[in-house]
Design a protein around this motif. Structure first.
Motif, mmCIF file in Angstrom:
data_model
loop_
_atom_site.group_PDB
_atom_site.id
_atom_site.type_symbol
_atom_site.label_atom_id
_atom_site.label_comp_id
_atom_site.label_asym_id
_atom_site.label_seq_id
_atom_site.Cartn_x
_atom_site.Cartn_y
_atom_site.Cartn_z
ATOM 1 N N GLN A 325 -54.498 -112.683 -48.763
ATOM 2 C CA GLN A 325 -53.504 -112.735 -47.692
ATOM 3 C C GLN A 325 -53.854 -111.814 -46.531
ATOM 4 O O GLN A 325 -54.512 -110.795 -46.705
ATOM 5 N N ILE A 326 -53.384 -112.219 -45.347
ATOM 6 C CA ILE A 326 -53.547 -111.394 -44.154
ATOM 7 C C ILE A 326 -52.263 -110.629 -43.860
ATOM 8 O O ILE A 326 -52.282 -109.612 -43.173
ATOM 9 N N ARG A 327 -51.134 -111.133 -44.362
ATOM 10 C CA ARG A 327 -49.855 -110.492 -44.060
ATOM 11 C C ARG A 327 -48.886 -110.651 -45.230
ATOM 12 O O ARG A 327 -48.849 -111.707 -45.873
ATOM 13 N N ASN A 328 -48.132 -109.588 -45.480
ATOM 14 C CA ASN A 328 -47.126 -109.590 -46.534
ATOM 15 C C ASN A 328 -45.728 -109.546 -45.928
ATOM 16 O O ASN A 328 -45.469 -108.755 -45.015
ATOM 17 N N TYR A 329 -44.845 -110.378 -46.454
ATOM 18 C CA TYR A 329 -43.446 -110.400 -46.048
ATOM 19 C C TYR A 329 -42.625 -110.032 -47.285
ATOM 20 O O TYR A 329 -42.526 -110.832 -48.228
ATOM 21 N N VAL A 330 -42.071 -108.834 -47.310
ATOM 22 C CA VAL A 330 -41.301 -108.370 -48.467
ATOM 23 C C VAL A 330 -39.824 -108.348 -48.087
ATOM 24 O O VAL A 330 -39.431 -107.661 -47.129
ATOM 25 N N LEU A 331 -38.994 -109.100 -48.819
ATOM 26 C CA LEU A 331 -37.557 -109.169 -48.539
ATOM 27 C C LEU A 331 -36.723 -108.453 -49.596
ATOM 28 O O LEU A 331 -35.554 -108.161 -49.359
ATOM 29 N N GLN A 332 -37.262 -108.229 -50.781
ATOM 30 C CA GLN A 332 -36.618 -107.456 -51.849
ATOM 31 C C GLN A 332 -37.693 -106.681 -52.614
ATOM 32 O O GLN A 332 -38.803 -107.225 -52.771
ATOM 33 N N PRO A 333 -37.385 -105.446 -53.048
ATOM 34 C CA PRO A 333 -36.093 -104.736 -52.987
ATOM 35 C C PRO A 333 -35.839 -104.052 -51.647
ATOM 36 O O PRO A 333 -34.787 -103.484 -51.434
ATOM 37 N N TYR A 334 -36.796 -104.055 -50.755
ATOM 38 C CA TYR A 334 -36.630 -103.522 -49.410
ATOM 39 C C TYR A 334 -37.209 -104.561 -48.458
ATOM 40 O O TYR A 334 -37.766 -105.577 -48.900
ATOM 41 N N THR A 335 -37.060 -104.367 -47.169
ATOM 42 C CA THR A 335 -37.604 -105.337 -46.214
ATOM 43 C C THR A 335 -38.737 -104.707 -45.422
ATOM 44 O O THR A 335 -38.607 -103.615 -44.877
ATOM 45 N N MET A 336 -39.851 -105.407 -45.381
ATOM 46 C CA MET A 336 -41.007 -104.960 -44.610
ATOM 47 C C MET A 336 -41.969 -106.127 -44.412
ATOM 48 O O MET A 336 -42.164 -106.941 -45.301
ATOM 49 N N VAL A 337 -42.541 -106.177 -43.236
ATOM 50 C CA VAL A 337 -43.635 -107.113 -42.961
ATOM 51 C C VAL A 337 -44.827 -106.269 -42.547
ATOM 52 O O VAL A 337 -44.720 -105.440 -41.641
ATOM 53 N N LYS A 338 -45.967 -106.470 -43.222
ATOM 54 C CA LYS A 338 -47.151 -105.655 -42.936
ATOM 55 C C LYS A 338 -48.393 -106.532 -42.870
ATOM 56 O O LYS A 338 -48.627 -107.366 -43.737
ATOM 57 N N ASP A 339 -49.172 -106.331 -41.816
ATOM 58 C CA ASP A 339 -50.448 -107.023 -41.665
ATOM 59 C C ASP A 339 -51.516 -106.178 -42.341
ATOM 60 O O ASP A 339 -51.707 -105.011 -41.982
ATOM 61 N N VAL A 340 -52.207 -106.747 -43.311
ATOM 62 C CA VAL A 340 -53.157 -105.970 -44.100
ATOM 63 C C VAL A 340 -54.483 -105.751 -43.367
ATOM 64 O O VAL A 340 -55.297 -104.940 -43.801
ATOM 65 N N ARG A 341 -54.700 -106.440 -42.253
ATOM 66 C CA ARG A 341 -55.929 -106.234 -41.484
ATOM 67 C C ARG A 341 -55.784 -105.049 -40.545
ATOM 68 O O ARG A 341 -56.660 -104.195 -40.463
ATOM 69 N N THR A 342 -54.680 -105.022 -39.824
ATOM 70 C CA THR A 342 -54.498 -104.019 -38.774
ATOM 71 C C THR A 342 -53.632 -102.845 -39.203
ATOM 72 O O THR A 342 -53.648 -101.799 -38.544
ATOM 73 N N GLY A 343 -52.835 -103.035 -40.265
ATOM 74 C CA GLY A 343 -51.897 -101.997 -40.686
ATOM 75 C C GLY A 343 -50.591 -102.035 -39.916
ATOM 76 O O GLY A 343 -49.677 -101.250 -40.181
ATOM 77 N N GLU A 344 -50.451 -102.952 -38.956
ATOM 78 C CA GLU A 344 -49.211 -103.091 -38.194
ATOM 79 C C GLU A 344 -48.072 -103.482 -39.137
ATOM 80 O O GLU A 344 -48.230 -104.371 -39.983
#
Length: 381
Positions: A325-344
């Motif tokens: 994957q290039i990006r993770n979208y986490v909705l539980q147990p917390y919310t965060m979207v992180k791009d694994v290439r850039t760290g954004e």
């Protein structure tokens, strides 16, 4: 307190003048204005429209140049307007309504400034072209199809924000929910240059509404992004290398949907590339569009001599599963979207899914400009 706020807004606005001036220098405005005059003169020639392809290219170049000049002028005008508002607010002893108006204008200005700064990072051969996007559900069953539908909504929302036109070419509904696969074109300024950052596998982590036990589930979807090329590009394709299937259209469409086998799917056997189209009523038109997509993919692949670059372009080649994957979208147990290439990253996952992805696009373009430093450590979830 309002007076203090206005002083802070003035300070922040002054700090933005330098990057605005840098953008003006990068745009080379004087040469652009001269080029605009040249193009307008060429359009006045009596034989200008005799060559439709050449004239269309000129019209597009003229529009792009005028848009960039006008946008920069608009940003300068916004600075002057905000300075005037701030002075009015100070004279009115910190009028609350004026303060709120300045804050809103400043927020919008910063967004527009970042968008223009991002556009200056686009220097690829096809960055100015329209984009063709194919979204495919990966591992995760119905949950993955639902996630694929979420991504489609995210990109269409982003396109709406940027005034870009979306045209669905192929659509396959999910078994119970979401979308199994969808291919669409995005028409607009620098569509491919901006959206190429989205190519790859996307990963969702959440408590699935389709899981009766209420457990956290991980699912995947892939995004393949290609530039739309004009028909001046010549690609020799051996007809014996093609497998052509005709089938009935699905999803939203006209009255003929599911009544005639007008949809076309073309498979390029040597590479495994599959292109499909069901947008048009005519089988022949759909076949032409599917072939145009195939040519775009093959031509772009041919430009990549290195195997790693080739895999970057053909996002569908990657396994749509964990670890790619290039990006993770986490909705539980917390919310965060992180791009694994850039760290954004951002904690406002809902805003991202509503189409606010400009920060990820900008971070990717800067990352590429820096020569793609080592891939960031992936999230452990």
């Amino acid at each position: 307190m309002a007076i203090v706020d206005l002083d802070n807004y003035r300070y922040e606005l002054n700090s933005l003048k330098e990057p605005l001036a840098e953008i003006g220098a990068s745009l080379d405005l004087e040469n652009k204005k001269q080029r605009i005059v040249e193009l307008e003169r060429s359009m006045e020639e009596p034989d200008f429209w005799d060559d439709p392809k050449k004239s269309a290219k000129t019209v597009k170049e003229l529009k792009d140049m005028k848009d960039s000049v006008a946008k920069f002028a608009s940003l300068n005008s916004e600075v002057e307007d905000m300075e005037t508002l701030i002075e009015m607010g100070v004279e009115e002893d910190g009028d609350e309504e004026i303060c709120a108006e300045v804050l809103e204008s400043l927020t919008t200005f910063k967004e527009e400034l970042e968008i223009m700064r991002t556009s200056l990072l686009l220097s690829g051969e096809y960055d100015g072209n329209n984009a063709i996007i194919a979204l495919s559900a990966g591992t995760g069953g119905v949950e993955a199809m639902d996630f694929n539908g979420m991504l489609y909504r995210m990109y269409t929302r982003w396109c709406e924000r940027h005034g870009m036109k979306v045209t669905v070419l192929d659509y396959q509904e999910g078994d119970e929910a979401g979308i199994k696969g969808v291919t669409f074109t995005v028409e607009g300024e620098n569509a491919y240059g901006l959206l190429k950052s989205e190519m790859g596998v996307h990963r969702l982590v959440r408590i699935s509404p389709f899981n009766a036990q209420g457990k956290r589930q991980t699912s995947f979807a892939s995004c393949d992004v290609m530039p739309e090329l004009d028909d001046s590009i010549e690609i020799d394709i051996d007809p014996s290398d093609l497998k052509v299937d005709y089938y009935r259209s699905s999803g939203a469409g006209g009255q003929h949907i599911n009544k005639t086998s007008s949809a076309v799917r073309i498979t390029h056997i040597p590479t495994g590339i599959v292109c499909a189209c069901q947008e048009e009523r005519s089988q022949f038109q759909n076949k032409d569009k599917a072939m145009a997509m195939l040519k775009s993919k093959l031509y772009t692949l041919m430009q990549q001599a290195h195997a790693e670059k080739l895999s970057d372009i053909r996002g569908d080649v990657m396994q749509i599963a964990w670890g790619s994957q290039i990006r993770n979208y986490v909705l539980q147990p917390y919310t965060m979207v992180k791009d694994v290439r850039t760290g954004e990253e951002t904690g406002n996952a809902q805003a991202v899914l509503d189409g606010e992805i400009d920060n990820f696009i900008s971070a990717y373009l800067k990352w590429v400009q820096l020569g793609k430093p080592d891939r960031k450590v992936m999230m452990s979830d």
